[in-house]
Write a protein that holds these residues in place. Structure first.
Motif: not given
Length: 151
Positions: A142-150
């Motif tokens: 989930q953290q990596r998806v949030a990072l990708a979104r950012a």
């Protein structure tokens, strides 16, 4: 500011009334580099990031030209993003659509935004999970998806 620095804060202090949120921070970030702010709760990390992003007014006399009073239009062009401990992923959207959400809000067509989202998911090694919902991911995923979104 040094020629290789993209961002420089020079003894920046930010106060809210009598409360000092950031006290004389000095920070230089080279162009193209990755930087994390770490520290205990209440030390001014979020306020510093908000000043850099243009969501919080920075004292103009204390900062470089990279962080100055800006109009809302300039803020959108800064290319900065913030990711919080709560990743704020949309639970009903898969990884691809979570990453593509900001592009959708900017009016980018569906095929283009999904292609860009898959590309960024690949950079964080999440492309195999592109169709999963956040509840189907580990905390680190989930953290990596949030990072990708950012991005």
């Amino acid at each position: 500011m040094a020629a290789d620095a993209k961002l420089e804060l020079i003894h920046v202090t930010k106060r809210y009334g009598e409360t000092t949120a950031v006290d004389r921070i000095a920070l230089k970030i080279a162009a193209g580099s990755y930087c994390c702010l770490l520290g205990p709760s209440g030390c001014g990390k979020t306020t510093t990031l908000r000043m850099i992003a243009g969501h919080e007014e920075a004292p103009a006399r204390a900062t470089s030209s990279s962080v100055r009073r800006t109009s809302p239009t300039c803020r959108r062009r800064r290319g900065t993003a913030m990711m919080f401990q709560s990743y704020a992923l949309f639970p009903h959207l898969d990884c691809t659509d979570n990453v593509a959400f900001s592009l959708k809000m900017r009016g980018v067509d569906k095929d283009t935004r999904r292609a860009r989202a898959r590309e960024v998911l690949g950079r964080v090694q999440m492309e195999p999970y592109a169709s999963r919902l956040p509840a189907q991911l580990s905390g680190g995923q989930q953290q990596r998806v949030a990072l990708a979104r950012a991005r």
